[in-house]
Design a protein around this motif. Structure first.
Motif, PDB file in Angstrom:
ATOM      1  N   THR A  42       0.827  -1.203   0.000  1.00 20.21           N
ATOM      2  CA  THR A  42       0.000   0.000   0.000  1.00 20.21           C
ATOM      3  C   THR A  42       0.859   1.249   0.000  1.00 20.21           C
ATOM      4  N   ILE A  60      -7.056   2.406  -4.100  1.00 14.60           N
ATOM      5  CA  ILE A  60      -6.757   0.986  -3.911  1.00 14.60           C
ATOM      6  C   ILE A  60      -8.015   0.219  -3.516  1.00 14.60           C
ATOM      7  N   LYS A  61      -8.807   0.789  -2.625  1.00 17.06           N
ATOM      8  CA  LYS A  61     -10.054   0.134  -2.211  1.00 17.06           C
ATOM      9  C   LYS A  61     -11.015  -0.026  -3.394  1.00 17.06           C
ATOM     10  N   HIS A  64      -9.747  -2.775  -5.560  1.00 15.60           N
ATOM     11  CA  HIS A  64      -9.906  -4.054  -4.862  1.00 15.60           C
ATOM     12  C   HIS A  64     -11.362  -4.494  -4.879  1.00 15.60           C
ATOM     13  N   ASP A  65     -12.277  -3.575  -4.615  1.00 21.72           N
ATOM     14  CA  ASP A  65     -13.705  -3.909  -4.621  1.00 21.72           C
ATOM     15  C   ASP A  65     -14.166  -4.362  -6.006  1.00 21.72           C
ATOM     16  N   GLY A  67     -12.371  -6.055  -8.030  1.00 24.35           N
ATOM     17  CA  GLY A  67     -11.698  -7.301  -8.381  1.00 24.35           C
ATOM     18  C   GLY A  67     -10.476  -7.110  -9.251  1.00 24.35           C
ATOM     19  N   LEU A  69      -7.699  -5.619  -8.208  1.00 22.94           N
ATOM     20  CA  LEU A  69      -6.585  -5.920  -7.319  1.00 22.94           C
ATOM     21  C   LEU A  69      -7.038  -6.967  -6.323  1.00 22.94           C
ATOM     22  N   THR A  70      -6.093  -7.765  -5.843  1.00 22.02           N
ATOM     23  CA  THR A  70      -6.400  -8.737  -4.810  1.00 22.02           C
ATOM     24  C   THR A  70      -5.320  -8.693  -3.742  1.00 22.02           C
ATOM     25  N   THR A  71      -5.681  -9.021  -2.508  1.00 20.58           N
ATOM     26  CA  THR A  71      -4.741  -9.009  -1.390  1.00 20.58           C
ATOM     27  C   THR A  71      -3.956 -10.315  -1.360  1.00 20.58           C
ATOM     28  N   TYR A  77      -0.624  -6.153  -2.495  1.00 20.65           N
ATOM     29  CA  TYR A  77      -1.608  -6.429  -3.536  1.00 20.65           C
ATOM     30  C   TYR A  77      -0.941  -6.945  -4.807  1.00 20.65           C
ATOM     31  N   GLY A  80      -5.911  -8.586  -9.820  1.00 27.82           N
ATOM     32  CA  GLY A  80      -7.010  -9.368  -9.289  1.00 27.82           C
ATOM     33  C   GLY A  80      -7.692 -10.318 -10.256  1.00 27.82           C
TER      34      GLY A  80
END
Length: 269
Positions: A42, A60-61, A64-65, A67, A69-71, A77, A80
């Motif tokens: 991050t 980033i959020k 990520h939401d 899809g 990016l993935t953790t 990250y 995704g």
């Protein structure tokens, strides 16, 4: 979903005063992930963006939401799963790929060497399809990889058939690269060099990416005779069974088949 049909997190971004700039900057995060740097923290993402921490976290959020990016572990990250899903959809629906079905396979059978399908992407070319010949080196150009617009047969034949207005925009930005590629030291020389390629309808090159490797490519054209891509094959100079004239003829026929199918499919839709 918002009333606009966009996911809520994207709709929120579109409501900001500089929404286009914010969205563009957010999407540049995806460009940071490469084969050499597949995982980012991050903190490093925010530093690379040169933005505030609150804005960086929000970007980033959002990705990520969605899809994109993935953790991989806490605070780190990678790209995704939504990208994998989108690639499947492209493989099943991309007009250029659909129009090329069976063509590259037949080209490999006729010529005996690997075949590639390329398309223009920004001011470069992107490999979108490939069929490998037996014993072909694994490190050759492959799907998802990009190359400069000014090197290689597959790139230059696309360049030669781009619309005039696009060439006029490209030349001042890349005049040095164009000259180094042997395509002319002035706009008039550049146009003349591209005209020679168009007159032949194909291009044969040697050693522009790998020493001793020949490449031949022909353009995939719209009904307005502008390029959307190219078909090409490559072989090592030590290969003795290659008939260059046969390879040129086969590549031109393959490109013409894809061009015709593409036009027909568009007319039928």
């Amino acid at each position: 979903m918002s009333g606009s049909g966009l996911p809520e997190n994207v709709a929120e971004l579109s409501g900001t005063p500089d929404s286009a700039g914010s969205l563009a900057r957010m999407l540049t995060i995806l460009d940071l992930f490469t084969e050499q740097d597949p995982v980012w923290s991050t903190a490093d993402l925010i530093d690379a963006l040169e933005t505030s921490r609150s804005t960086g976290y929000r970007y980033i959020k959002t990705l990520h939401d969605a899809g994109l990016l993935t953790t991989v572990r806490n605070g780190y990250y990678s790209l995704g799963p939504r990208i994998i899903e989108m690639d499947l959809q492209i493989r099943q629906t991309d007009p250029l790929l659909l129009a090329s079905q069976g063509v590259l396979e037949e080209l490999v059978e006729n010529v005996g060497h690997s075949a590639l399908l390329l398309t223009a992407f920004r001011d470069s070319v992107l490999c979108v399809g490939e069929v490998r010949a037996p014993s072909s080196p694994a490190n050759r150009f492959s799907r998802g990889q990009r190359r400069p617009m000014f090197q290689g047969a597959g790139s230059k034949v696309i360049l030669a058939y781009l619309p005039h207005h696009r060439l006029k925009a490209i030349y001042p930005r890349y005049s040095d690269e164009i000259e180094k590629a042997g395509l002319g030291a002035s706009w008039s020389e550049f146009r003349k060099a591209l005209g020679e390629i168009k007159k032949d309808g194909y291009l044969l090159t040697r050693g522009e990416f790998n020493p001793g490797v020949y490449g031949v490519a022909a353009p995939i054209l719209t009904d307005q005779k502008t390029s959307v891509g190219s078909v090409g094959v490559a072989w090592d100079e030590h290969v003795r069974d290659i008939n260059v004239e046969q390879a040129i003829k086969a590549v031109k026929e393959a490109a013409a088949t894809v061009s015709w199918r593409l036009t027909q499919n568009q007319n039928d839709s």
